[in-house]
Design a protein around this motif. Structure first.
Motif, PDB file in Angstrom:
ATOM      1  N   MET A   1       0.848  -1.197   0.000  1.00 52.14           N
ATOM      2  CA  MET A   1       0.000   0.000   0.000  1.00 52.14           C
ATOM      3  C   MET A   1       0.881   1.244   0.000  1.00 52.14           C
ATOM      4  SD  MET A   1      -2.941   1.175   2.727  1.00 52.14           S
ATOM      5  CE  MET A   1      -3.924  -0.263   2.313  1.00 52.14           C
ATOM      6  N   LEU A   2       0.500   2.218  -0.807  1.00 54.07           N
ATOM      7  CA  LEU A   2       1.273   3.451  -0.888  1.00 54.07           C
ATOM      8  C   LEU A   2       1.147   4.253   0.399  1.00 54.07           C
ATOM      9  CD1 LEU A   2       0.346   4.578  -4.509  1.00 54.07           C
ATOM     10  CD2 LEU A   2       2.475   3.518  -3.749  1.00 54.07           C
ATOM     11  N   GLN A   3       2.262   4.790   0.853  1.00 57.96           N
ATOM     12  CA  GLN A   3       2.255   5.619   2.041  1.00 57.96           C
ATOM     13  C   GLN A   3       1.791   7.033   1.693  1.00 57.96           C
ATOM     14  OE1 GLN A   3       2.874   4.444   5.112  1.00 57.96           O
ATOM     15  NE2 GLN A   3       3.055   2.430   4.138  1.00 57.96           N
ATOM     16  N   PRO A   4       1.143   7.734   2.634  1.00 57.17           N
ATOM     17  CA  PRO A   4       0.734   9.119   2.374  1.00 57.17           C
ATOM     18  C   PRO A   4       1.932   9.982   2.017  1.00 57.17           C
ATOM     19  CG  PRO A   4      -0.284   8.276   4.385  1.00 57.17           C
ATOM     20  CD  PRO A   4       0.729   7.263   3.961  1.00 57.17           C
ATOM     21  N   GLN A   5       1.785  10.779   0.986  1.00 58.50           N
ATOM     22  CA  GLN A   5       2.879  11.619   0.519  1.00 58.50           C
ATOM     23  C   GLN A   5       2.813  12.989   1.196  1.00 58.50           C
ATOM     24  OE1 GLN A   5       5.280  10.497  -1.623  1.00 58.50           O
ATOM     25  NE2 GLN A   5       4.266   8.518  -1.397  1.00 58.50           N
ATOM     26  N   PRO A   6       3.974  13.589   1.490  1.00 57.18           N
ATOM     27  CA  PRO A   6       3.969  14.948   2.040  1.00 57.18           C
ATOM     28  C   PRO A   6       3.350  15.923   1.056  1.00 57.18           C
ATOM     29  CG  PRO A   6       6.134  13.913   2.274  1.00 57.18           C
ATOM     30  CD  PRO A   6       5.328  13.037   1.382  1.00 57.18           C
ATOM     31  N   ALA A   7       2.801  16.994   1.578  1.00 57.89           N
ATOM     32  CA  ALA A   7       2.213  18.011   0.718  1.00 57.89           C
ATOM     33  C   ALA A   7       3.302  18.710  -0.082  1.00 57.89           C
ATOM     34  CB  ALA A   7       1.441  19.020   1.556  1.00 57.89           C
ATOM     35  N   VAL A   8       2.925  19.229  -1.234  1.00 58.20           N
ATOM     36  CA  VAL A   8       3.833  19.994  -2.070  1.00 58.20           C
ATOM     37  C   VAL A   8       3.324  21.424  -2.131  1.00 58.20           C
ATOM     38  CG1 VAL A   8       4.738  20.322  -4.399  1.00 58.20           C
ATOM     39  CG2 VAL A   8       4.566  18.027  -3.434  1.00 58.20           C
ATOM     40  N   CYS A   9       4.223  22.372  -1.929  1.00 54.24           N
ATOM     41  CA  CYS A   9       3.870  23.789  -1.942  1.00 54.24           C
ATOM     42  C   CYS A   9       4.532  24.456  -3.142  1.00 54.24           C
ATOM     43  CB  CYS A   9       4.326  24.454  -0.645  1.00 54.24           C
ATOM     44  SG  CYS A   9       4.046  26.240  -0.594  1.00 54.24           S
ATOM     45  N   LEU A  10       3.728  25.107  -3.958  1.00 56.73           N
ATOM     46  CA  LEU A  10       4.245  25.892  -5.076  1.00 56.73           C
ATOM     47  C   LEU A  10       4.350  27.348  -4.659  1.00 56.73           C
ATOM     48  CD1 LEU A  10       4.958  26.491  -8.064  1.00 56.73           C
ATOM     49  CD2 LEU A  10       2.492  26.698  -8.488  1.00 56.73           C
ATOM     50  N   GLN A  11       5.548  27.894  -4.736  1.00 50.10           N
ATOM     51  CA  GLN A  11       5.771  29.317  -4.517  1.00 50.10           C
ATOM     52  C   GLN A  11       5.909  29.966  -5.897  1.00 50.10           C
ATOM     53  OE1 GLN A  11       5.579  30.890  -1.750  1.00 50.10           O
ATOM     54  NE2 GLN A  11       5.989  29.466  -0.096  1.00 50.10           N
ATOM     55  N   GLY A  12       4.818  30.501  -6.405  1.00 50.67           N
ATOM     56  CA  GLY A  12       4.823  31.036  -7.754  1.00 50.67           C
ATOM     57  C   GLY A  12       4.761  32.548  -7.799  1.00 50.67           C
ATOM     58  N   GLU A  13       4.965  33.079  -8.992  1.00 49.83           N
ATOM     59  CA  GLU A  13       4.848  34.519  -9.243  1.00 49.83           C
ATOM     60  C   GLU A  13       4.169  34.705 -10.589  1.00 49.83           C
ATOM     61  OE1 GLU A  13       8.662  36.527  -6.954  1.00 49.83           O
ATOM     62  OE2 GLU A  13       8.768  36.160  -9.118  1.00 49.83           O
ATOM     63  N   ALA A  14       3.254  35.659 -10.647  1.00 52.24           N
ATOM     64  CA  ALA A  14       2.540  35.915 -11.892  1.00 52.24           C
ATOM     65  C   ALA A  14       2.195  37.386 -11.994  1.00 52.24           C
ATOM     66  CB  ALA A  14       1.268  35.067 -11.973  1.00 52.24           C
ATOM     67  N   ALA A  15       2.073  37.856 -13.239  1.00 51.18           N
ATOM     68  CA  ALA A  15       1.742  39.267 -13.459  1.00 51.18           C
ATOM     69  C   ALA A  15       0.304  39.555 -13.036  1.00 51.18           C
ATOM     70  CB  ALA A  15       1.953  39.631 -14.926  1.00 51.18           C
ATOM     71  N   GLY A  16      -0.618  38.711 -13.501  1.00 55.40           N
ATOM     72  CA  GLY A  16      -2.017  38.889 -13.119  1.00 55.40           C
ATOM     73  C   GLY A  16      -2.675  40.121 -13.689  1.00 55.40           C
ATOM     74  N   THR A  17      -2.041  40.760 -14.672  1.00 50.27           N
ATOM     75  CA  THR A  17      -2.588  42.004 -15.236  1.00 50.27           C
ATOM     76  C   THR A  17      -2.902  41.880 -16.716  1.00 50.27           C
ATOM     77  OG1 THR A  17      -0.317  42.785 -15.584  1.00 50.27           O
ATOM     78  CG2 THR A  17      -1.427  43.466 -13.550  1.00 50.27           C
ATOM     79  N   GLY A  18      -3.039  40.670 -17.193  1.00 47.04           N
ATOM     80  CA  GLY A  18      -3.336  40.481 -18.602  1.00 47.04           C
ATOM     81  C   GLY A  18      -2.089  40.133 -19.405  1.00 47.04           C
ATOM     82  N   PHE A  19      -2.250  40.051 -20.707  1.00 46.04           N
ATOM     83  CA  PHE A  19      -1.158  39.619 -21.579  1.00 46.04           C
ATOM     84  C   PHE A  19      -1.370  40.206 -22.972  1.00 46.04           C
ATOM     85  CE2 PHE A  19      -4.673  36.834 -22.289  1.00 46.04           C
ATOM     86  CZ  PHE A  19      -4.643  36.551 -23.643  1.00 46.04           C
ATOM     87  N   GLU A  20      -0.339  40.065 -23.790  1.00 50.11           N
ATOM     88  CA  GLU A  20      -0.426  40.427 -25.199  1.00 50.11           C
ATOM     89  C   GLU A  20       0.227  39.327 -26.028  1.00 50.11           C
ATOM     90  OE1 GLU A  20       1.042  44.261 -26.273  1.00 50.11           O
ATOM     91  OE2 GLU A  20       0.168  45.241 -24.499  1.00 50.11           O
ATOM     92  N   ILE A  21      -0.318  39.081 -27.203  1.00 54.71           N
ATOM     93  CA  ILE A  21       0.319  38.183 -28.158  1.00 54.71           C
ATOM     94  C   ILE A  21       1.141  39.052 -29.105  1.00 54.71           C
ATOM     95  CG2 ILE A  21      -0.031  36.419 -29.911  1.00 54.71           C
ATOM     96  CD1 ILE A  21      -0.938  35.542 -27.167  1.00 54.71           C
TER      97      ILE A  21
END
Length: 240
Positions: A1-21
């Motif tokens: 049986m698989l053992q419970p895995q530790p949680a994974v935390c993503l420390q991300g960064e994003a503009a959040g102000t839209g984009f342009e192509i």
């Protein structure tokens, strides 16, 4: 049986102000730039945190797997940051659309492989460096408990790709792989593993397409009654 895995935390960064192509032409291309189409976002970024196996994590995975158009990829990049190498241009950050599509394709292939059940946990792990687009690595943190009488292990990553790949794999190990709608081909979450459609609309569209593709099947046939053309053919045969 698989053992419970530790949680994974993503420390991300994003503009959040839209984009342009934007298109980078020969005059703007530098030695580290290729001529092509890019997603441009502002340089200023806002930090955010997502923990694995949460609704937020699931939403991010589904959003990138279902991002098929340039605008959908741009919206994802604005909200979550870049999945791939970022290059500075025009006072902001650019990521090449061709590279981004390739990386998203890797995640889709991983999800499809997991859905087919062609995946097992390797134990022991293979020796040497693992060269694979699906290999992910983390920093291990020991977070003190509130009573300071112990620590809780937590994996930390700053890589959005690493976090999303890990989320797909842990869902499969927990027997919760994302499913694909047979009509619109969007990825979806479902409580039933045999679920084939994401909505009644897609179920009806698939039903109509199946009926239309059947040779000799008339759309005029209703509730098991023969169509007008079938009735006329039958009557002519009887008269003969």
């Amino acid at each position: 049986m698989l053992q419970p895995q530790p949680a994974v935390c993503l420390q991300g960064e994003a503009a959040g102000t839209g984009f342009e192509i934007v298109h980078i032409g020969p005059r703007e291309a530098r030695t580290y730039f290729d001529v092509g189409t890019y997603i441009w976002t502002e340089k200023a970024r806002t930090p955010y945190t997502i923990i694995s196996r949460t609704d937020e994590a699931e939403e991010a995975v589904i959003a990138i797997l279902n991002a098929k158009t340039d605008n959908q990829l741009g919206a994802f990049t604005s909200r979550y940051g870049s999945l791939w190498h970022v290059r500075e241009q025009r006072g902001g950050d650019c990521v090449a659309l061709d590279e981004l599509r390739r990386v998203v394709g890797d995640l889709r292939r991983l999800s499809d492989t997991l859905l087919a059940g062609d995946f097992t946990e390797a134990n022991p792990l293979p020796n040497g460096l693992i060269m694979s687009p699906h290999a992910v690595a983390f920093n291990l943190w020991l977070v003190p408990k509130e009573d300071l009488r112990g620590f809780s292990p937590m994996f930390m990553t700053y890589s959005l790709y690493t976090f999303l790949a890990h989320e797909l794999i842990t869902r499969a190990l927990g027997n919760r792989p994302l499913l694909v709608c047979n009509a619109c081909h969007d990825y979806q979450r479902s409580a039933r593993k045999d679920c084939k459609f994401c909505s009644p609309k897609c179920r009806q569209a698939n039903h109509r397409a199946t009926r239309a593709s059947q040779p000799g099947r008339s759309a005029a046939k209703v509730r098991g009654r023969p169509s007008v053309s079938a009735a006329m053919t039958s009557a002519a045969s009887t008269a003969t």
